[in-house]
Structures are given as C-alpha cells and as structure tokens.
Design a protein around this motif. Structure first.
Motif, PDB file in Angstrom:
ATOM      1  N   ALA A   4       3.553-122.538 -21.996  1.00 24.03           N
ATOM      2  CA  ALA A   4       3.567-123.697 -21.137  1.00 24.03           C
ATOM      3  C   ALA A   4       2.249-124.296 -20.477  1.00 24.03           C
ATOM      4  O   ALA A   4       2.275-125.323 -20.133  1.00 24.03           O
ATOM      5  N   TYR A   5       1.093-123.521 -20.892  1.00 25.38           N
ATOM      6  CA  TYR A   5      -0.161-123.755 -20.283  1.00 25.38           C
ATOM      7  C   TYR A   5      -1.149-123.088 -21.268  1.00 25.38           C
ATOM      8  O   TYR A   5      -0.808-121.971 -21.859  1.00 25.38           O
ATOM      9  N   VAL A   6      -2.431-123.674 -21.064  1.00 24.72           N
ATOM     10  CA  VAL A   6      -3.584-122.781 -21.802  1.00 24.72           C
ATOM     11  C   VAL A   6      -4.436-122.649 -20.427  1.00 24.72           C
ATOM     12  O   VAL A   6      -4.402-123.340 -19.498  1.00 24.72           O
ATOM     13  N   ASP A   7      -5.384-121.525 -20.706  1.00 21.01           N
ATOM     14  CA  ASP A   7      -6.349-121.274 -19.418  1.00 21.01           C
ATOM     15  C   ASP A   7      -7.468-122.104 -19.591  1.00 21.01           C
ATOM     16  O   ASP A   7      -8.011-122.573 -18.581  1.00 21.01           O
ATOM     17  N   VAL A   8      -7.918-122.416 -20.707  1.00 19.93           N
ATOM     18  CA  VAL A   8      -8.976-123.143 -20.813  1.00 19.93           C
ATOM     19  C   VAL A   8      -8.979-124.081 -21.847  1.00 19.93           C
ATOM     20  O   VAL A   8      -8.735-124.014 -22.851  1.00 19.93           O
ATOM     21  N   TYR A   9      -8.972-125.710 -21.626  1.00 23.48           N
ATOM     22  CA  TYR A   9      -8.635-126.527 -22.622  1.00 23.48           C
ATOM     23  C   TYR A   9     -10.041-127.097 -22.643  1.00 23.48           C
ATOM     24  O   TYR A   9     -10.983-127.738 -21.872  1.00 23.48           O
ATOM     25  N   GLN A  10     -10.615-127.138 -24.061  1.00 26.10           N
ATOM     26  CA  GLN A  10     -12.089-127.665 -24.400  1.00 26.10           C
ATOM     27  C   GLN A  10     -12.210-128.793 -25.400  1.00 26.10           C
ATOM     28  O   GLN A  10     -11.443-129.012 -26.429  1.00 26.10           O
TER      29      GLN A  10
END
Length: 337
Positions: free
Chosen positions: A113-119
């Motif tokens: 549902a989500y990522v912790d860090v989007y780079q």
C-alpha cells in the motif's frame, strides 16, 4: 545487524540494505532471488532497495513476492522513479504524469500500500523542479510514501530540492550515491551539503561492482565464471573501468589487512564505507544467499584508526575523486544503479 536513523529523520534503517538491481529475474532464477531475500531477513536486514526500472519492472515484482507474508511494519522499502519504463514519450523523467503513474505501478508490482522512501533516481533537467517536488509531495500527502529521497543529484540540486520539500512540508531524508573506498566522488561537495541539511547517505556499489571483494585481484585476467565481468548485464559497463592491473594490484593489498583483522576483503570494504561520516546505510546485492550472510557481519565491525588508514594507503593511487560528465538516458552506455 545494527540500525541507524536515516539522516536526521525518525526513520530507522538497517546499516546494510539489500538491493535487487542485478538480482531480479533478468539476472537469475527467482528461486535464488527469494533465497537471497530470506538470507537478508535472517541476517537482520530490514531495509530493501529496488527501482521500477530494475529488470524492466520485474525487479519490484520479484521483491514483492519474496517478502510476501513478512510483517510490513517491520520493513523499510525503498524504490525509485525516473528511468524509462515503457515506450511512450511520458514513460520517463520526473514529470507529474510520470511520477503519479509510476508510484501506482510500483505499489502494484510490490503488492504494497505504500513505500517508506520514494526516490528520484536521477535529476530531470527537462522538468521544472517545482513540478517534480509538488508531484512527490502529492505522493507523500496521499500516503503512498512516507519519505522522499534522491539519487545522484549534485549538491546544488539537493539543496534546491530540500528547500522546496520544506515549503511543501515533506521530508527529503536520503541521497543515494555511488560510494566506496575506490569511488569517493561524493566527498567533495555532496556529502558535506547533505550533512548540513540532515540528509542521510545510502551508498550503492560499496564493493565497486564486486572488485573490492578481491575476487578479481586474484583472478589474473581469468574472471570467475558467472561474475559480472563475464556477464552481459547492467553492471558490466560500470565494472570495466576497475579491471586494470593497477587497480587490481592495489585491491590485492587489502587482503593481508583484512586477514589480520579476521575479515574477508569484502567485509573490510563494507565496514570502511559504514565508518564514513554521513552514511546511514550501504546497499549490498548477492548472487548467492551465503554472500549476504558473510557480508552482513560488516555492520557489526569496528575498525580502528590504523586499519582505516591502511585501507586508504593501499588504495590511494587508484581512487577516483572526480566523476566524468554523466551520460543521459539517450546514451546507449547509460546505466542506473
């Protein structure tokens, strides 16, 4: 395994992160890939780094399947956006359109549902930075990522992005950069700028494409079967510059230093990176699970000043301090790590 805050943020990451740049389905069978992920978990690694472009988007799928059933709240998942993921004109870059479509695609492939860090995988000079940062802010504000990061941006680009991130009330907490005892380019400008802003470094290629394991130094031109030197993959172009007699001779001088400390050459090189100021984590890959088990020990190693000095003295003549001009996505030699 040891853990550290990512920059000045509240996010805690494992000192070693597992990355699947060259370990997705394009490089080997998925059974081995899953075994490496399990080995990482067994070693205490909780931070996993991937990107939408790895293995033509299949890297995220492979990682997601390997982590199925693992408690999501106990993991830190990082992925990236920028590189081409399709044939269309808008299938690359950091436009609002590509970012919004890419985060949804990444989450679908990861099964999360989500990522912790989007780079942001690279800087996009063709898109206004304001547009990029506003799109990343939407990703955070809609709960699809907790934090944002960038990769291989210049000190000035990081400073400008960080200022906009603060205005938009989103946490830019990480810069992912190539960094090793052989590649020290970020030390002159990028690392000091990030330290001032509270941005943590995530070092990729801390073993210089495997050269700092010492396996090539002992090969005398007969490269190990199945190594990156013999494989036609995304790592071969980066590796070629290290496979010179002078570099390999110098890397060979690390072996007695490591042996005196009861370490492998790879463990010594990883420990060196983790001792550098500003480094929150280093990304390791593997072609076999046992490599992760062995290398994970580096996170617990304390190197004395004389050992650190010995590494620097051994490699000093072959260290790269200044990078060539970066290639663009239209350059056939362009690769993303």
């Amino acid at each position: 395994m040891e853990f550290r805050h990512l920059g000045h943020s509240g996010l805690i990451v494992s000192r070693l992160a597992y990355g699947n740049w060259l370990t997705g389905p394009s490089a080997r069978d998925e059974k081995t890939d899953a075994a490496c992920v399990r080995a990482a978990l067994d070693a205490g690694i909780t931070t996993f780094d991937t990107a939408d472009v790895y293995a033509d988007t299949r890297g995220e799928e492979s990682l997601g399947r390997a982590l199925r059933g693992v408690r999501r709240e106990g993991l830190e998942i990082l992925t990236k956006v920028f590189a081409p993921t399709g044939p269309g004109r808008n299938d690359l870059g950091l436009s609002r359109k590509h970012i919004q479509e890419s985060i949804d695609g990444s989450l679908r492939r990861l099964g999360m549902a989500y990522v912790d860090v989007y780079q942001a995988h690279r800087f996009d000079p063709s898109t206004p930075l304001e547009e990029t940062m506003e799109a990343l802010a939407d990703v955070v504000h809609t709960g699809r990522a907790h934090y944002i990061g960038v990769s291989e941006w210049t000190a000035d680009q990081i400073a400008r992005g960080h200022a906009l991130a603060r205005e938009l009330r989103i946490p830019l907490v990480a810069h992912q950069t190539q960094y090793s005892a052989l590649w020290r380019v970020p030390e002159s400008e990028v690392i000091p700028a990030c330290a001032e802003l509270g941005v943590g470094q995530i070092a990729w290629s801390p073993l210089a494409q495997g050269v700092l394991t010492g396996k090539y130094a002992a090969a005398a031109g007969r490269w190990p079967e199945g190594s990156r030197a013999t494989a036609e993959n995304d790592g071969s172009a980066l590796l070629a510059g290290w496979l010179t007699d002078e570099v390999l001779d110098r890397v060979g001088r690390l072996r007695p230093i490591a042996a005196e400390l009861g370490l492998t050459t790879a463990q010594l090189a990883l420990a060196w990176v983790l001792h550098r100021p500003g480094v929150s984590a280093a990304v390791i890959g593997a072609s076999r699970p046992e490599q992760i088990t062995d290398n994970a020990r580096a996170a617990e190693i304390r190197l004395a000043d004389d050992a650190l000095a010995a590494v620097e003295e051994a490699l000093a003549p072959v260290v790269t301090w200044t990078a060539p001009e970066p290639a663009g996505p239209t350059d056939p030699g362009w690769r993303l790590g």
